[in-house]
Design a protein around this motif. Sequence first.
Motif, PDB file in Angstrom:
ATOM      1  N   LEU A 108       6.657   5.019   3.505  1.00 22.58           N
ATOM      2  CA  LEU A 108       5.468   4.170   3.588  1.00 22.58           C
ATOM      3  C   LEU A 108       5.854   2.746   3.964  1.00 22.58           C
ATOM      4  O   LEU A 108       5.202   2.119   4.820  1.00 22.58           O
ATOM      5  CB  LEU A 108       4.726   4.148   2.253  1.00 22.58           C
ATOM      6  N   ARG A 109       6.892   2.223   3.340  1.00 25.17           N
ATOM      7  CA  ARG A 109       7.304   0.844   3.622  1.00 25.17           C
ATOM      8  C   ARG A 109       7.756   0.698   5.078  1.00 25.17           C
ATOM      9  O   ARG A 109       7.479  -0.314   5.726  1.00 25.17           O
ATOM     10  CB  ARG A 109       8.430   0.427   2.683  1.00 25.17           C
ATOM     11  N   SER A 110       8.450   1.713   5.578  1.00 21.38           N
ATOM     12  CA  SER A 110       8.887   1.672   6.970  1.00 21.38           C
ATOM     13  C   SER A 110       7.690   1.706   7.918  1.00 21.38           C
ATOM     14  O   SER A 110       7.618   0.925   8.880  1.00 21.38           O
ATOM     15  CB  SER A 110       9.824   2.847   7.250  1.00 21.38           C
ATOM     16  N   ALA A 111       6.731   2.599   7.653  1.00 20.71           N
ATOM     17  CA  ALA A 111       5.561   2.711   8.526  1.00 20.71           C
ATOM     18  C   ALA A 111       4.720   1.440   8.498  1.00 20.71           C
ATOM     19  O   ALA A 111       4.095   1.073   9.503  1.00 20.71           O
ATOM     20  CB  ALA A 111       4.717   3.915   8.107  1.00 20.71           C
ATOM     21  N   ALA A 112       4.702   0.757   7.364  1.00 16.65           N
ATOM     22  CA  ALA A 112       3.902  -0.467   7.236  1.00 16.65           C
ATOM     23  C   ALA A 112       4.437  -1.594   8.118  1.00 16.65           C
ATOM     24  O   ALA A 112       3.735  -2.588   8.339  1.00 16.65           O
ATOM     25  CB  ALA A 112       3.864  -0.919   5.781  1.00 16.65           C
ATOM     26  N   GLN A 113       5.666  -1.461   8.624  1.00 19.03           N
ATOM     27  CA  GLN A 113       6.270  -2.494   9.478  1.00 19.03           C
ATOM     28  C   GLN A 113       6.006  -2.258  10.957  1.00 19.03           C
ATOM     29  O   GLN A 113       6.364  -3.097  11.791  1.00 19.03           O
ATOM     30  CB  GLN A 113       7.785  -2.552   9.245  1.00 19.03           C
TER      31      GLN A 113
ATOM     32  N   ILE B  54       0.935   4.147  -2.484  1.00 22.28           N
ATOM     33  CA  ILE B  54      -0.047   3.635  -1.514  1.00 22.28           C
ATOM     34  C   ILE B  54      -0.559   2.276  -1.974  1.00 22.28           C
ATOM     35  O   ILE B  54      -0.620   1.310  -1.194  1.00 22.28           O
ATOM     36  CB  ILE B  54      -1.230   4.617  -1.348  1.00 22.28           C
ATOM     37  N   ILE B  55      -0.935   2.193  -3.248  1.00 22.77           N
ATOM     38  CA  ILE B  55      -1.457   0.936  -3.783  1.00 22.77           C
ATOM     39  C   ILE B  55      -0.405  -0.169  -3.674  1.00 22.77           C
ATOM     40  O   ILE B  55      -0.698  -1.292  -3.235  1.00 22.77           O
ATOM     41  CB  ILE B  55      -1.900   1.137  -5.241  1.00 22.77           C
ATOM     42  N   ASP B  56       0.821   0.161  -4.019  1.00 27.13           N
ATOM     43  CA  ASP B  56       1.910  -0.830  -4.004  1.00 27.13           C
ATOM     44  C   ASP B  56       2.155  -1.347  -2.594  1.00 27.13           C
ATOM     45  O   ASP B  56       2.202  -2.560  -2.347  1.00 27.13           O
ATOM     46  CB  ASP B  56       3.172  -0.189  -4.583  1.00 27.13           C
ATOM     47  N   VAL B  57       2.315  -0.425  -1.632  1.00 25.28           N
ATOM     48  CA  VAL B  57       2.672  -0.814  -0.265  1.00 25.28           C
ATOM     49  C   VAL B  57       1.510  -1.498   0.443  1.00 25.28           C
ATOM     50  O   VAL B  57       1.684  -2.527   1.115  1.00 25.28           O
ATOM     51  CB  VAL B  57       3.161   0.415   0.525  1.00 25.28           C
ATOM     52  N   ILE B  58       0.303  -0.956   0.304  1.00 21.37           N
ATOM     53  CA  ILE B  58      -0.833  -1.518   1.040  1.00 21.37           C
ATOM     54  C   ILE B  58      -1.263  -2.854   0.448  1.00 21.37           C
ATOM     55  O   ILE B  58      -1.671  -3.765   1.191  1.00 21.37           O
ATOM     56  CB  ILE B  58      -1.992  -0.509   1.087  1.00 21.37           C
ATOM     57  N   SER B  59      -1.176  -3.005  -0.865  1.00 27.98           N
ATOM     58  CA  SER B  59      -1.522  -4.303  -1.450  1.00 27.98           C
ATOM     59  C   SER B  59      -0.563  -5.385  -0.953  1.00 27.98           C
ATOM     60  O   SER B  59      -0.944  -6.552  -0.807  1.00 27.98           O
ATOM     61  CB  SER B  59      -1.507  -4.223  -2.976  1.00 27.98           C
ATOM     62  N   GLU B  60       0.682  -4.990  -0.653  1.00 28.69           N
ATOM     63  CA  GLU B  60       1.676  -5.966  -0.174  1.00 28.69           C
ATOM     64  C   GLU B  60       1.606  -6.191   1.330  1.00 28.69           C
ATOM     65  O   GLU B  60       1.719  -7.325   1.812  1.00 28.69           O
ATOM     66  CB  GLU B  60       3.084  -5.501  -0.548  1.00 28.69           C
ATOM     67  N   HIS B  61       1.421  -5.109   2.095  1.00 34.73           N
ATOM     68  CA  HIS B  61       1.540  -5.197   3.556  1.00 34.73           C
ATOM     69  C   HIS B  61       0.226  -4.985   4.313  1.00 34.73           C
ATOM     70  O   HIS B  61       0.176  -5.193   5.532  1.00 34.73           O
ATOM     71  CB  HIS B  61       2.557  -4.155   4.060  1.00 34.73           C
ATOM     72  N   GLY B  62      -0.819  -4.571   3.611  1.00 31.24           N
ATOM     73  CA  GLY B  62      -2.053  -4.206   4.306  1.00 31.24           C
ATOM     74  C   GLY B  62      -2.694  -5.324   5.085  1.00 31.24           C
ATOM     75  O   GLY B  62      -3.267  -5.104   6.158  1.00 31.24           O
TER      76      GLY B  62
END
Length: 436
Positions: free
Chosen positions: A34-39, A69-77
Motif C-alpha cells: 500500500l505504501r509503495s502504491a501510494a507513491q 488502509i486507514i493508516d496509509v490513506i490518512s497519511e498519503h491520501g
Amino acid sequence: MSTHTDRLHDRKFVRTFFTTPTAVEGEDDSAKMLRSAAQLRGMEAPDVWVPDNEDATAPSMRDEGIENIIDVISEHGADYPSEIHPRMVWHRDSPATRYQGFQHIMELADPENGAIEHIDGVVIPEVGDIDDWKKADEFITIVENEHGLEEGSLAMSVIVESGEAELALGDLREEMGKPANNLERLFLLVDGEVDYTKNMRAITPTGELPPWPELRHNTSRGASAAGLIAVDGPYDDIRDVEGYHERMTDNQAKGMLGIWSLTPGQVVEANKSPLPPKTGSWLLEANGREVELDEEDGQFVYEGDGIELDETGDDQYRLRIGSNERDLDGDELSEALLDLASYIPSLNDIVDSMEEFEAAKEAGKGAIAMERAATLVIDGVEVEISNDRMWDEATYQAAQTPINLFQDVYENRPDQHEDLEELYGEDIVERAIVVG
C-alpha cells in the motif's frame, strides 16, 4: 430528474483500475505494498486506485488490512493524484460476509480515523441480482448517516462476477433514482471474468479463461445506458504486453475504455492505450491480417510477403495477394490498394479535422469533404492513394470521444501534464484541450 445517461461523477472516463493488497503476511510492515502504491505518480498512477481488502488479501489479514488502509490513506491520501476506492468483502450468498464488509466500511468512514476525506467510494465484489446491489447501497447509506456524511457522497462500484449480476445490468435504468434507494451513487461496473467463469461452470480444454466478449459487451452497454463507466477485468499474463494491447483495442471498440491493471507497468500501458497516437499510421490488409506500414521520407513502405507488386509495362502492374493475381492499370491499382488500406489518425490529425469543421460551421457550411492521401511503396513500386471523407455534425460528434477522453485526463490528472506534453508537444496539447 436527470436521465441516467448523464454522468453523475466528476470522472467521465476511467482508463485504469489498479488493485493493491492491503496486508501482506510475513512482512515486518504488512502495509508495504500500500505504501509503495501510494507513491505512484504520472503515467504509473492509475485513474482509480483500489486498496484490495478482498481477493488480494488473505482472509486472516483483512481486519489488519482495514487498519492499513486507514493508516496509509490518512497519511498519503491528500497528495494522491487520482481517485481512491477500496475494495471491501461482500458476497450475494453470505450474510456474514456482507456484515463484515459493512463493519469495514463503517470503520473506514469514521472521520476520527482521518482517511474518509481522501476516499471517493468503495468497490463491492460478488454482487448478485439488483436487490443485492440495493443491500450494499443501503449499508453505505447507513454508514453515511452514522458518520454525518452527505448521502450519496460515497460512490459505489460493483464487480460483475455472476450471471445474476450480469442480468442486473438490465435493471439499472429502471431502479436508479427511485426514492427507496441511492443507486445513483453507482460509478464503475467492473468485469470479474475469473469468478464469472466459475459461476457459469464454464470449461475450456486448456483451463484458460474464456474471452467472454458477451459479458464485456453487456457491461459496456449497461454502463452506457445508466450513465456509468465500464471497466474490463484483470489480464493475468503480465508479461504479454501485446496481448494486453489486443484486449484493450477490442474493449475500446465496445466502448469499454478502462481495464484492470495488476502492475504499475500495466497501468502505464493502459493509461496510454485509449489516448490518440502521437503520429498517424497507415495499415494494409495482407491475407486477412492488418500490417502497419513503415514511414520512410514521407512514404509508407510495406515490407511483408503477403502482397507482391510488379510493374509490367507503362502504367501496367501485376498485384499478387496470396494466391490471387490481378493485372491492373494505375487507377485500378490505386483503387485496389485503397480498399486494403486504412488510416489511424494522430491526435494532431483529429484536432486539425475538428478545427477545420468548426471553421466551416462558422461559415455556414453543414458538411465538408476532407482528403487523405499517401504514397505506398510495395516491392519498390510507388502507388498514390487518396480518398475524400465527408465530415458532417455526426462525424464531428464521433470524433469528440477521443478528444473528450484527452480533455478529461488533462483536467483530472495534472500529474500527467508533463507526460502528455512530452508525448505530443505543448502546442498540440494546448489546442486539444480547447477544441470541441
